[in-house]
Design a protein around this motif. Structure first.
Motif, PDB file in Angstrom:
ATOM      1  N   GLY A 251     -75.358 -27.000 -60.981  1.00 50.96           N
ATOM      2  CA  GLY A 251     -74.714 -25.690 -60.933  1.00 50.96           C
ATOM      3  C   GLY A 251     -75.030 -24.901 -59.692  1.00 50.96           C
ATOM      4  N   PHE A 252     -75.648 -25.532 -58.687  1.00 48.84           N
ATOM      5  CA  PHE A 252     -76.035 -24.830 -57.469  1.00 48.84           C
ATOM      6  C   PHE A 252     -75.090 -25.166 -56.324  1.00 48.84           C
ATOM      7  CE2 PHE A 252     -79.934 -25.206 -59.931  1.00 48.84           C
ATOM      8  CZ  PHE A 252     -80.491 -23.935 -59.812  1.00 48.84           C
ATOM      9  N   GLN A 253     -74.794 -24.165 -55.518  1.00 50.57           N
ATOM     10  CA  GLN A 253     -74.056 -24.363 -54.272  1.00 50.57           C
ATOM     11  C   GLN A 253     -74.781 -23.614 -53.151  1.00 50.57           C
ATOM     12  OE1 GLN A 253     -71.614 -22.580 -56.656  1.00 50.57           O
ATOM     13  NE2 GLN A 253     -71.453 -24.492 -57.764  1.00 50.57           N
ATOM     14  N   ILE A 254     -74.902 -24.265 -52.001  1.00 48.49           N
ATOM     15  CA  ILE A 254     -75.520 -23.656 -50.828  1.00 48.49           C
ATOM     16  C   ILE A 254     -74.539 -23.775 -49.674  1.00 48.49           C
ATOM     17  CG2 ILE A 254     -77.445 -23.700 -49.210  1.00 48.49           C
ATOM     18  CD1 ILE A 254     -79.133 -25.010 -51.372  1.00 48.49           C
ATOM     19  N   TYR A 255     -74.170 -22.634 -49.090  1.00 48.34           N
ATOM     20  CA  TYR A 255     -73.257 -22.609 -47.946  1.00 48.34           C
ATOM     21  C   TYR A 255     -73.990 -22.020 -46.748  1.00 48.34           C
ATOM     22  CZ  TYR A 255     -69.785 -23.101 -51.679  1.00 48.34           C
ATOM     23  OH  TYR A 255     -69.081 -23.526 -52.774  1.00 48.34           O
ATOM     24  N   THR A 256     -74.015 -22.775 -45.662  1.00 50.55           N
ATOM     25  CA  THR A 256     -74.691 -22.337 -44.449  1.00 50.55           C
ATOM     26  C   THR A 256     -73.740 -22.462 -43.266  1.00 50.55           C
ATOM     27  OG1 THR A 256     -76.796 -23.172 -45.323  1.00 50.55           O
ATOM     28  CG2 THR A 256     -76.721 -22.632 -42.980  1.00 50.55           C
ATOM     29  N   VAL A 257     -73.722 -21.445 -42.409  1.00 51.94           N
ATOM     30  CA  VAL A 257     -72.899 -21.475 -41.205  1.00 51.94           C
ATOM     31  C   VAL A 257     -73.656 -20.757 -40.092  1.00 51.94           C
ATOM     32  CG1 VAL A 257     -71.677 -19.331 -41.759  1.00 51.94           C
ATOM     33  CG2 VAL A 257     -70.603 -21.016 -40.247  1.00 51.94           C
ATOM     34  N   GLY A 258     -73.478 -21.211 -38.868  1.00 54.15           N
ATOM     35  CA  GLY A 258     -74.168 -20.562 -37.755  1.00 54.15           C
ATOM     36  C   GLY A 258     -73.852 -21.233 -36.443  1.00 54.15           C
ATOM     37  N   GLY A 259     -74.536 -20.825 -35.424  1.00 54.11           N
ATOM     38  CA  GLY A 259     -74.318 -21.384 -34.103  1.00 54.11           C
ATOM     39  C   GLY A 259     -75.447 -21.030 -33.168  1.00 54.11           C
ATOM     40  N   LEU A 260     -75.411 -21.638 -32.005  1.00 56.35           N
ATOM     41  CA  LEU A 260     -76.435 -21.355 -31.003  1.00 56.35           C
ATOM     42  C   LEU A 260     -75.839 -21.471 -29.604  1.00 56.35           C
ATOM     43  CD1 LEU A 260     -77.558 -24.241 -29.591  1.00 56.35           C
ATOM     44  CD2 LEU A 260     -78.474 -24.515 -31.891  1.00 56.35           C
ATOM     45  N   PHE A 282     -75.592 -18.202 -47.232  1.00 57.70           N
ATOM     46  CA  PHE A 282     -74.981 -17.139 -48.035  1.00 57.70           C
ATOM     47  C   PHE A 282     -75.721 -16.942 -49.355  1.00 57.70           C
ATOM     48  CE2 PHE A 282     -71.650 -18.364 -45.101  1.00 57.70           C
ATOM     49  CZ  PHE A 282     -71.094 -17.135 -44.754  1.00 57.70           C
ATOM     50  N   GLY A 283     -75.945 -15.680 -49.669  1.00 57.71           N
ATOM     51  CA  GLY A 283     -76.635 -15.335 -50.895  1.00 57.71           C
ATOM     52  C   GLY A 283     -78.125 -15.552 -50.856  1.00 57.71           C
TER      53      GLY A 283
END
Length: 345
Positions: A251-260, A282-283
């Protein structure tokens, strides 16, 4: 309540949550903020990807250490080897080996994973600018609840918890070990000034069963990891990199976004760039990233600024992560003229 008693209360609560967490089969795999520096935990098809000969990596994460209890400490050590029919071949096989150790609640729960895998990268055109890769890995996992670190109500007195006092509770927790299988695929396209990559990894395909206590058993939920990244070289030779990673497990979701941004360093024979970026999970957290990159290694550090409800419970909660990725050549690979990045984003 003094700090010692407060810390032990926190530890007892964490222990209780840990057991409930396991019993309800809501466990998550360890995850890294610098996921791109740990290819074997993200996608088995990334084994040996963009490697000249050998690649070694070390990742260390300490999570939520501001609570007064060492909540989570995760370490990986991996080694990958590229195997090609010849130095000029664009198609190649790669093998990898990784040791992952994850400890939570001051070492009360210990998870150790030994993973070995193989991946094959096939060039889709003559200059290898387009590639398709597929990988398969196998994991031997060992899980242990350390009964000596449990705290019980009967051990609490006017001076705090006393471990030498009788617990009056019978807890039977044995070792858990299992074998598992993981798979992944990826597609990439790169040229001299830009490129991108997409991929997906599927973990716990064997759905192994674990027991938290002597009378309970549950299956480990499969995990799906989806990645996408791209990069662009500017006229100034500096580079912009963007990356995203999504994890789905139970039941877990992990969303990650970024840059360098890679600031190229001119006139330095040791360093090639200073890498500065920022990512958002997120979250959960926003984390800045700083790294130094040379021709054959990258060292980086990131710091999680917690934005979830956990911050309200513990004002000083913190997470820190360090990674080191190093490429090197053996005797047979030292003469290779191909140039690849020691790490990908």
């Amino acid at each position: 309540m003094n700090n010692t008693i407060k810390t032990k209360w926190v530890m007892m609560i964490c222990c209780t949550i840990c057991c409930m967490w396991m019993k309800n089969a809501q466990a998550q795999d360890p995850h890294f903020s610098q996921y791109f520096a740990s290819p074997m935990t993200m996608n088995p098809s990334f084994i040996g990807k963009d490697v000249n000969d050998w690649r070694a990596a070390i990742n260390f994460r300490t999570q939520w250490w501001g609570t007064g209890v060492s909540a989570f400490n995760t370490t990986t050590i991996s080694l990958e080897k590229r195997l090609a029919p010849s130095k000029s071949s664009n198609d190649y096989l790669a093998v990898g080996l990784m040791l992952l150790s994850d400890q939570s609640n001051n070492g009360l729960l210990k998870n150790n994973y030994l993973t070995g895998g193989v991946a094959y990268n096939k060039s889709l055109n003559g200059d290898a600018s387009e590639q398709f890769g597929a990988g398969l890995s196998f994991t031997y996992a060992n899980r242990l609840l350390d009964q000596s670190k449990f705290l019980f109500q009967s051990q609490f007195g006017s001076m705090g918890f006393q471990r030498e006092a009788p617990t009056n509770d019978v807890v039977i927790v044995g070792k858990n070990s299992y074998l598992d299988v993981n798979a992944g695929v990826n597609y990439s396209k790169n040229n001299r000034t830009n490129g991108y990559r997409i991929g997906a990894g599927y973990f716990h395909a064997a759905k192994p069963k674990l027991s938290a206590l002597s009378n309970s058993e549950y299956s480990v939920d499969p995990r799906l990891s989806v990645q996408a990244s791209g990069w662009l070289q500017l006229p100034s030779k500096h580079e912009v990199h963007v990356s995203t990673n999504s994890e789905f497990q139970g039941g877990f979701q992990i969303y990650t976004v970024g840059g360098l941004f890679k600031f190229k360093i001119e006139g330095d024979d040791t360093l090639e760039s200073l890498n500065i970026g920022c990512f958002k999970r997120f979250g959960d957290a926003v984390y800045p990233y700083v790294g130094l990159e040379a021709n054959n290694w990258v060292a980086a550090i990131s710091y999680d600024v917690i934005s979830s409800d956990l911050k309200n419970a513990y004002n000083s909660v913190q997470s820190l992560e360090f990674s080191l990725v190093w490429q090197f050549a053996g005797k047979k690979g030292a003469a290779s003229n191909s140039v690849v990045k020691p790490i990908y984003y």
